[in-house]
Design a protein around this motif. Sequence first.
Motif, PDB file in Angstrom:
ATOM      1  N   UNK A   1       0.680  -1.060   0.099  1.00 34.39           N
ATOM      2  CA  UNK A   1      -0.042   0.042  -0.112  1.00 34.39           C
ATOM      3  C   UNK A   1       0.902   1.301  -0.267  1.00 34.39           C
ATOM      4  N   UNK A   2       2.255   1.328   0.531  1.00 33.69           N
ATOM      5  CA  UNK A   2       3.029   2.268   0.353  1.00 33.69           C
ATOM      6  C   UNK A   2       3.504   2.701  -0.736  1.00 33.69           C
ATOM      7  N   UNK A   3       3.594   1.708  -1.560  1.00 29.50           N
ATOM      8  CA  UNK A   3       4.108   2.006  -2.968  1.00 29.50           C
ATOM      9  C   UNK A   3       2.972   2.637  -3.738  1.00 29.50           C
ATOM     10  N   UNK A   4       1.978   2.745  -3.452  1.00 25.66           N
ATOM     11  CA  UNK A   4       1.156   3.701  -4.167  1.00 25.66           C
ATOM     12  C   UNK A   4       0.475   4.706  -3.233  1.00 25.66           C
ATOM     13  N   UNK A   5       0.750   4.883  -2.177  1.00 22.83           N
ATOM     14  CA  UNK A   5       0.212   5.906  -1.162  1.00 22.83           C
ATOM     15  C   UNK A   5       1.175   7.030  -1.168  1.00 22.83           C
ATOM     16  N   UNK A   6       2.554   6.594  -1.279  1.00 26.14           N
ATOM     17  CA  UNK A   6       3.440   7.634  -1.314  1.00 26.14           C
ATOM     18  C   UNK A   6       4.316   7.798  -0.020  1.00 26.14           C
TER      19      UNK A   6
END
Length: 408
Positions: free
Chosen positions: A354-359
Amino acid sequence: MSASALASGSASATTNPLREVPRESIAQTVVRLSADFAPTAAERDERGGTPKAERDALRESGLLALSIPGEYGGHGASWRETLQVVRELSQADSSIGHVFGFHHLMLATVQLFARPEQWQPWLEQTARRRWFWGNALNPLDDRAVCTVHSPWREFNGRKSFCSGAIDSEMLIASAHEQGSGALVIAAMPTARSGITVEPDWNNIGQRQTDSGSVTFEAVRVEQHELLADPGPLSTPRSCLRPLVSQLILANIYLGIAEAAFLAAKHYTLNESRPWPAANVAHMEDDPYVLGHYGEFWVGLEAVRVLADRAADRLDAAWHSGPSLTTHERGDVAVAVATAKVAATRTGLDLCTRMFEVAGARATHGGLRLDRHWRNLRTHTLHDPVAYKLRELGEWALKRRHPDPSFYS
């Protein structure tokens, strides 16, 4: 099935005057509670301890009687309906979904392990008095010993991983009989003399499930409190108990994954900035980001279908009563194990990626978005997925059902 589907359930809202929440308002109640719990979930995760206000809100809502049959004062919800509420509460706060789900697991336990004349009064009082049930049944922890003093028993020792024991009115506990080593399970008031519920749960995840220890010091257990007829895992029907447990866990995991997905989506659309090499104006137009979301969606949809299919099979088996066969129970076990493996793998993958797309902004410590991974990782370690896969491999290759145990 969404929460709105609860509003059109088959049971009539007028079948029992003890119901605190009319059948047609259950879905709205779940939505309201979820909206109340979600904004404080991150802060309470940091604090840990007992979610007393949230547990009291569940008491006042009447949802503790959700799975109790209507003739005993409950709402008569199916397992699919009850598990949908577990999933939605877990999406708002997985600790709350956990203690709520385990409460209904304890209610299932007394119905499956004891005689109707034992469990019927317990269910009636749970609905009327808004009792919360806690867990001290951990068959892998053999530190609690049962001594026979005919016709009563005495429990001494300690139990770990006692989810929801703090702030409960009733407790299901187990001990191993001195000498024979037989597993003895009983239902008793949490406030009974000699029972101490320890506030010692301090793990990295599921921090408000009160899953710490319970100590028993010369605790008297009466004969009518023993869950011995038919007893644990003694018939195909009694062997449904671990399947209820496993499917509750699968829905908690799915709720966590859905929460992580929604959090990632919010940050992608509102906070994230595209990587310069993407040559797009907005993060949501990055083809790699879109690829991630496509995979997230496929994973979540697959788990939803598998979880609901397993719930339908559990409902059918539950309503079969004593006529349930070993083969029929085995088919439910395969469906439940499949859903749980899929929920574990999809959830852990999503909570990591999720952090790869949330930034980068999504890693701010105050947001505690890492709690989704921590919650899922903490819970999934209690029942290794590798052994579920081995059981499913036995089914896929040899058409051999999993052997009933407290974990399969």
